[in-house]
Design an enzyme around this catalytic site. Structure first.
Site, PDB file in Angstrom:
ATOM      1  N   CYS A   1      -2.753  -3.964   7.116  1.00 22.77           N
ATOM      2  CA  CYS A   1      -2.404  -4.188   8.514  1.00 22.77           C
ATOM      3  C   CYS A   1      -2.833  -3.001   9.373  1.00 22.77           C
ATOM      4  CB  CYS A   1      -0.911  -4.459   8.668  1.00 22.77           C
ATOM      5  SG  CYS A   1       0.150  -3.099   8.139  1.00 22.77           S
TER       6      CYS A   1
ATOM      7  N   GLU B   1      13.451 -32.367  -1.138  1.00 21.29           N
ATOM      8  CA  GLU B   1      14.019 -32.956  -2.347  1.00 21.29           C
ATOM      9  C   GLU B   1      14.484 -34.394  -2.150  1.00 21.29           C
ATOM     10  OE1 GLU B   1      16.422 -31.120  -5.165  1.00 21.29           O
ATOM     11  OE2 GLU B   1      15.675 -29.101  -4.853  1.00 21.29           O
TER      12      GLU B   1
ATOM     13  N   GLY C   1      15.037 -37.953   0.852  1.00 22.12           N
ATOM     14  CA  GLY C   1      14.730 -39.018  -0.092  1.00 22.12           C
ATOM     15  C   GLY C   1      13.408 -39.669   0.248  1.00 22.12           C
TER      16      GLY C   1
ATOM     17  N   GLU D   1       0.820  -1.203   0.000  1.00 25.39           N
ATOM     18  CA  GLU D   1       0.000   0.000   0.000  1.00 25.39           C
ATOM     19  C   GLU D   1       0.858   1.259   0.000  1.00 25.39           C
ATOM     20  OE1 GLU D   1      -2.267  -3.066   2.570  1.00 25.39           O
ATOM     21  OE2 GLU D   1      -0.207  -2.617   1.980  1.00 25.39           O
TER      22      GLU D   1
ATOM     23  N   TRP E   1      21.269 -38.337 -15.079  1.00 23.31           N
ATOM     24  CA  TRP E   1      20.165 -37.532 -14.564  1.00 23.31           C
ATOM     25  C   TRP E   1      18.861 -38.240 -14.901  1.00 23.31           C
ATOM     26  CZ3 TRP E   1      21.432 -33.900 -11.276  1.00 23.31           C
ATOM     27  CH2 TRP E   1      22.650 -33.253 -11.390  1.00 23.31           C
TER      28      TRP E   1
ATOM     29  N   ALA F   1      11.941 -36.546  -8.968  1.00 16.13           N
ATOM     30  CA  ALA F   1      12.039 -36.966 -10.366  1.00 16.13           C
ATOM     31  C   ALA F   1      12.194 -38.476 -10.386  1.00 16.13           C
ATOM     32  CB  ALA F   1      13.232 -36.305 -11.042  1.00 16.13           C
TER      33      ALA F   1
ATOM     34  N   ARG G   1      13.934 -23.658  -5.933  1.00 15.88           N
ATOM     35  CA  ARG G   1      14.905 -23.374  -4.875  1.00 15.88           C
ATOM     36  C   ARG G   1      15.006 -21.868  -4.625  1.00 15.88           C
ATOM     37  NH1 ARG G   1      20.069 -27.425  -6.176  1.00 15.88           N
ATOM     38  NH2 ARG G   1      18.927 -29.388  -5.883  1.00 15.88           N
TER      39      ARG G   1
END
Length: 370
Positions: free
Chosen positions: A83, A302, A304, A60, A178, A162, A192
């Site tokens: 606010c 990310e 496991g 604002e 990859w 992935a 990220r």
């Protein structure tokens, strides 16, 4: 009820612009919300702005500064209730009143208990017409991170993974470079840049030795957090020294060697070891709440598979983004949810608001966990 007048296409056009402005600062305002503001007079935008980062002037204020004297008698479109309290900046409700704004259109009420309708009340008591609820669903989506953190004390958690078409995140020898396409990996670096924290388990670090930084020009490295209950992390791991701009936090337990804890913290300026009073497993929900207490409200998980399964079991994951590559590797390679064990198909987790695309060359599936 805070809703008052019905919306119309004229108002929607300007509120959509305010929402577009709000998302310009994704990943930069934590723990504060994303907010955009547009000031309109005689059907023309005379000022606009958005909240750039925590501690800086709010949306604002930027919009009022741009509008100058034209703010008098104008309509302000704001994506979140202005606010009403003094924080690091003065109340935005007071700034709108001082500028003699005639009408304020608010997309959604602020769920923060210290605001929660008080900003709207203050504007109305000053004689300003306030209409609430225009494009509130869109505004809620823009601030899903802020809303989760302020109402639960837990961060918003996105699980990114992935995998191959046969559901493997690596071959049975552990090779994972990859799985996804180059475009998919570029998209992950955008994530990220947007998220406060990137979270992995110790197994991911031991297998891949990642840096977990953002490789985009001008990008922001997330805070790196490793769940390592027994402190198996080698002191030579790249993640410990990969970033010069964000902390690396190792969450461990009483099973960790005191000497190693001291060594890690003294050898690396940005490394912190959070040692929890448990014998083996890090209390995940407590860890997540501690992240919010530090002002970090969004987490990108990310890896496991075991850590992801454990977080799902504790209802701590809000959203998933899976990249499914058109590849087959077979064998007994790891899966993205090896820590989740559901015995009956009728109990399978279902995703809501599912979106699917192939813009990166991989099948990109996004959805929210119920």
């Amino acid at each position: 009820m805070l809703k008052s007048s019905p919306s119309n296409l004229h108002d929607q056009k300007f509120m959509k612009r305010a929402l577009e402005l709000a998302v310009k600062a994704v990943g930069r305002t934590s723990p504060n919300p994303l907010v955009g503001c547009v000031i309109v007079k005689d059907d023309l935008i005379v000022g606009e702005g958005y909240h750039h980062k925590a501690g800086s002037p709010h949306a604002e204020v930027h919009a009022l500064t741009a509008a100058g004297d034209q703010a008098c008698g104008a309509t302000a479109y704001v994506t979140l209730e202005p606010c009403s309290h003094f924080g690091r900046t003065p109340p935005c409700a007071d700034a709108l009143i001082k500028a003699e704004i005639k009408r304020v259109v608010v997309a959604m009420r602020d769920p923060n208990p210290i605001v929660a309708g008080r900003g709207i009340d203050r504007l109305r008591k000053a004689g300003i017409q306030v209409d609430v609820g225009l494009l509130d669903q869109e505004a809620t989506l823009v601030n899903e991170v802020f809303i989760k953190a302020i109402t639960t004390g837990l961060p918003f958690v996105l699980y990114k993974s992935a995998m191959t078409l046969d559901g493997k995140i690596a071959t049975e020898t552990g090779d994972s470079r990859w799985v996804s396409s180059e475009k998919s990996r570029h998209y992950v670096h955008q994530l990220r840049d947007h998220y406060d924290v990137i979270l992995v388990g110790s197994e991911t670090v031991l297998q891949d030795n990642p840096q977990l930084t953002c490789r985009l020009p001008g990008g922001k490295d997330p805070v790196r957090v490793i769940v390592d209950g027994q402190l198996r992390l080698p002191e030579t791991a790249q993640i410990l020294s990969a970033s010069q701009q964000s902390p690396c936090i190792i969450a461990t337990t009483l099973a960790a060697s005191k000497n190693k804890v001291d060594s890690l913290q003294h050898a690396h300026e940005l490394v912190e070891v959070w040692q929890y009073d448990t014998s083996r497993y890090v209390p995940l929900k407590e860890l997540l709440m501690d992240l919010v207490r530090r002002g970090w409200t969004s987490v990108l998980l990310e890896g496991g598979g075991r850590l992801a399964g454990s977080l799902i079991n504790e209802s701590c994951i809000d959203k998933v983004e899976f990249f499914i590559a058109p590849k087959l590797v077979g064998g007994h390679g790891p899966s993205p949810l090896s820590g989740l064990h559901i015995q009956r198909m009728a109990e399978a987790l279902t995703l809501d608001n599912v979106q699917v695309d192939m813009e990166t060359g991989d099948l990109h599936v996004t959805g929210y966990l119920r």
